[in-house]
Design an enzyme around this catalytic site. Structure first.
Site, short mmCIF file in Angstrom:
data_model
loop_
_atom_site.label_atom_id
_atom_site.label_comp_id
_atom_site.label_asym_id
_atom_site.label_seq_id
_atom_site.Cartn_x
_atom_site.Cartn_y
_atom_site.Cartn_z
N TYR A 72 26.79 36.38 -3.82
CA TYR A 72 27.12 37.00 -2.32
C TYR A 72 25.86 38.55 -2.55
CZ TYR A 72 28.17 32.55 -0.62
OH TYR A 72 27.75 31.50 -0.10
N ARG A 75 22.46 38.88 -2.07
CA ARG A 75 22.30 38.38 -0.73
C ARG A 75 22.52 39.47 0.96
NH1 ARG A 75 23.91 32.55 0.32
NH2 ARG A 75 23.48 32.94 2.27
N ASP A 109 23.63 36.26 8.42
CA ASP A 109 23.37 37.82 8.67
C ASP A 109 23.67 38.65 9.41
OD1 ASP A 109 21.50 37.17 10.77
OD2 ASP A 109 20.06 36.55 8.79
N HIS A 124 29.52 30.09 10.33
CA HIS A 124 29.64 30.46 9.16
C HIS A 124 29.71 31.68 8.23
CE1 HIS A 124 27.35 26.74 8.76
NE2 HIS A 124 28.58 26.15 9.21
N CYS A 155 47.80 42.20 -2.55
CA CYS A 155 48.25 41.39 -3.32
C CYS A 155 47.50 40.50 -4.15
CB CYS A 155 47.93 39.69 -2.10
SG CYS A 155 47.05 38.97 -2.51
N GLY A 192 15.98 26.81 14.15
CA GLY A 192 15.31 26.88 13.17
C GLY A 192 16.51 26.44 12.19
N ALA A 236 9.74 30.39 15.46
CA ALA A 236 10.79 31.12 15.98
C ALA A 236 10.11 31.73 16.61
CB ALA A 236 12.31 31.09 15.50
C1 BJW Z 1 12.33 28.45 11.21
C2 BJW Z 1 11.33 28.28 10.54
C3 BJW Z 1 10.83 28.82 12.08
C4 BJW Z 1 11.41 27.60 8.66
N1 BJW Z 1 11.26 29.54 12.89
N2 BJW Z 1 11.94 27.75 11.83
C5 BJW Z 1 30.71 15.09 2.34
C6 BJW Z 1 31.63 15.77 0.96
C7 BJW Z 1 31.86 17.04 1.62
C8 BJW Z 1 32.09 17.61 2.68
C9 BJW Z 1 31.20 16.82 3.85
C10 BJW Z 1 30.12 15.46 3.70
N3 BJW Z 1 29.83 15.38 4.27
C11 BJW Z 1 29.65 15.91 5.38
C12 BJW Z 1 30.59 17.16 5.02
C13 BJW Z 1 31.08 18.04 6.09
C14 BJW Z 1 29.72 19.06 5.17
C15 BJW Z 1 28.10 18.92 5.40
O1 BJW Z 1 28.22 18.90 7.00
N4 BJW Z 1 28.19 18.58 4.41
C16 BJW Z 1 25.84 17.83 5.10
C17 BJW Z 1 25.46 18.62 3.94
C18 BJW Z 1 25.78 16.79 5.10
N5 BJW Z 1 29.72 19.83 6.28
C19 BJW Z 1 31.39 21.03 6.01
O2 BJW Z 1 32.10 21.15 4.84
C20 BJW Z 1 31.57 22.09 6.84
N6 BJW Z 1 32.92 22.03 6.65
C21 BJW Z 1 33.80 21.15 7.45
O3 BJW Z 1 32.91 20.06 7.77
O4 BJW Z 1 35.01 21.10 7.36
C22 BJW Z 1 36.44 19.84 7.44
C23 BJW Z 1 36.08 19.36 6.37
C24 BJW Z 1 36.77 19.69 5.07
C25 BJW Z 1 36.99 19.09 3.66
C26 BJW Z 1 36.08 18.05 3.40
C27 BJW Z 1 34.81 17.76 4.47
C28 BJW Z 1 34.84 18.25 5.78
C29 BJW Z 1 31.09 23.80 6.41
C30 BJW Z 1 29.79 23.92 6.23
C31 BJW Z 1 29.72 25.60 5.27
C32 BJW Z 1 27.97 25.79 5.89
N7 BJW Z 1 28.06 26.28 5.03
C33 BJW Z 1 26.88 26.94 4.13
C34 BJW Z 1 26.64 28.10 3.72
C35 BJW Z 1 27.49 29.59 4.47
C36 BJW Z 1 27.11 30.29 3.45
C37 BJW Z 1 26.26 31.42 3.15
O5 BJW Z 1 25.71 31.70 4.04
O6 BJW Z 1 25.99 30.82 1.60
O7 BJW Z 1 26.33 27.19 5.38
S1 BJW Z 1 25.34 25.65 4.02
C38 BJW Z 1 24.08 26.31 4.45
O8 BJW Z 1 23.69 25.31 6.18
C39 BJW Z 1 24.65 27.30 5.89
C40 BJW Z 1 24.02 28.19 6.77
O9 BJW Z 1 24.70 27.70 7.98
C41 BJW Z 1 23.71 26.09 7.25
C42 BJW Z 1 23.13 25.16 7.92
O10 BJW Z 1 21.69 25.47 7.19
P1 BJW Z 1 20.19 25.98 8.33
O11 BJW Z 1 21.21 27.27 9.16
O12 BJW Z 1 20.09 24.87 9.01
O13 BJW Z 1 19.48 26.51 7.57
P2 BJW Z 1 18.81 24.86 6.81
O14 BJW Z 1 17.92 26.14 5.54
O15 BJW Z 1 19.32 23.63 6.95
O16 BJW Z 1 17.01 24.64 7.58
C43 BJW Z 1 16.36 25.91 7.92
C44 BJW Z 1 15.21 25.21 9.34
O17 BJW Z 1 15.07 26.28 9.47
C45 BJW Z 1 14.34 23.84 8.61
O18 BJW Z 1 14.02 23.05 10.02
C46 BJW Z 1 12.96 24.68 8.47
O19 BJW Z 1 12.24 23.77 8.95
C47 BJW Z 1 13.54 26.56 9.86
N8 BJW Z 1 12.68 26.86 9.80
N9 BJW Z 1 11.12 28.50 9.05
C48 BJW Z 1 11.56 28.87 13.08
N10 BJW Z 1 9.89 30.74 11.12
#
Ligand code: BJW
Length: 268
Positions: A72, A75, A109, A124, A155, A192, A236
């Site tokens: 982190y 990043r 970010d 997030h 702590c 995005g 975007a």
């Molecule tokens: C462009 C472009 C350009 C490219 N212009 N576009 C089984 C077990 C445990 C949990 C789960 C489970 N099943 C489901 C869950 C829940 C889980 C989840 O959803 N998992 C899925 C993967 C299945 N969710 C969670 O755990 C959340 N909490 C929760 O549900 O609590 C209740 C719970 C508790 C206990 C157990 C289970 C549930 C929390 C989610 C936290 C996500 N954290 C992250 C990391 C943040 C910190 C860090 O930065 O390191 O957040 S993961 C990562 O994914 C980050 C992002 O915000 C998030 C979404 O990603 P995003 O932004 O969509 O990016 P990409 O890369 O996926 O997509 C980019 C897109 O841009 C693409 O489509 C490209 O085409 C496009 N693109 N260039 C426009 N120029």
């Protein structure tokens, strides 16, 4: 008059202009043109090189806090060197044009705020902030020179990045604000994001059920694509300035490269 090739559909432009409440859900793709890597893009995404289970879960931090802290820190430094791109600027401009606006971002970010967006809900967390892993208290300064992550002065627990990892709950106030926006908005722009991570990925369906027009902006298809009312395929940083300019042309706004042939987008 004929629409320019790639120009946003006139129905969408009209809907945006007429909307009382515009909500926007952004993901990592919005910052891609600022040089911040996405997560799931096949060649360039973070998860193509790193295993999220080893870096973005509470158990990963418990197993190897130093590894997670260092990743982190790397990043955080990268984000500090990045600058907002025309997509961020266009969204800040959009906020100034509509009566009610909220930007729900999955990004950590801070680039939306740096571009001038005001009503931003961080779903997030924020990678530039650090908090105590036990008490949650935010910490403004820390000493990074040790072999382990720095510790909370109050702590003694390790400090951690103020982001939401998998299996962690999103902040209550952020989730409430997001659900409220999805329920009440007239137009939801989804920009995005791969629309794979919940609960954020559920917001477009809530908005649609409540009668909003859902617009996806993404160069690729996602699980949302088939459900969206409008899909604008493209980066975007090109699509958003053109969309905002098309909706408010005649109000002193220029258009962006690749769309209706005008001068580059310049916010007033
Ligand atoms: C462009 C472009 C350009 C490219 N212009 N576009 C089984 C077990 C445990 C949990 C789960 C489970 N099943 C489901 C869950 C829940 C889980 C989840 O959803 N998992 C899925 C993967 C299945 N969710 C969670 O755990 C959340 N909490 C929760 O549900 O609590 C209740 C719970 C508790 C206990 C157990 C289970 C549930 C929390 C989610 C936290 C996500 N954290 C992250 C990391 C943040 C910190 C860090 O930065 O390191 O957040 S993961 C990562 O994914 C980050 C992002 O915000 C998030 C979404 O990603 P995003 O932004 O969509 O990016 P990409 O890369 O996926 O997509 C980019 C897109 O841009 C693409 O489509 C490209 O085409 C496009 N693109 N260039 C426009 N120029």
């Amino acid at each position: 008059m004929l629409a320019a090739p790639n120009a946003p559909p006139p129905e969408l432009v009209a809907a945006l202009r007429a909307a009382r409440f515009v909500a926007v859900l952004t993901g990592a793709g919005v910052s891609a043109e600022s040089g911040v890597p996405t997560f799931r893009d096949a060649q360039t995404g973070l998860w193509s090189k790193f295993d999220p289970r080893e870096l973005a879960t509470p158990s990963a931090f418990a197993r190897n806090p130093k590894r997670v802290w260092d990743w982190y820190a790397m990043r955080r430094a990268m984000v500090g060197r990045a600058a907002p791109n025309p997509a961020h600027t266009a969204l800040a401009e959009l906020e100034r044009r509509v009566p009610e606006f909220v930007l729900l971002t999955q990004n950590v970010d801070g680039l939306h705020q740096r571009a001038g967006s005001i009503r931003v809900v961080e779903l997030h967390g924020n990678i530039t902030q650090v908090r105590c892993s036990r008490e949650g208290t935010r910490v403004a300064q820390w000493d990074d020179s040790d072999d382990a992550p720095p510790r909370c002065a109050a702590c003694g627990a390790f400090l951690r990045p103020d982001v939401v990892w998998f299996e962690e709950m999103l902040p209550d106030d952020a989730l409430e604000a997001a659900e409220d926006a999805a329920t009440r908005c007239d137009v939801l722009l989804v920009v995005g994001t791969s629309a794979e991570v919940y609960p954020a990925a559920a917001l477009p369906a809530i908005a649609r059920r409540r009668g909003a027009q859902v617009v996806e902006i993404n160069p690729d298809t996602t699980p949302l694509t088939a459900q969206a009312d409008h899909v604008l395929h493209g980066p975007a940083g090109v699509v958003l300035p053109a969309l905002v300019a098309a909706a408010w042309s005649g109000s002193g706004m220029a258009t962006q490269r690749g769309y209706s042939g005008g001068a580059p987008f310049l916010p007033d």
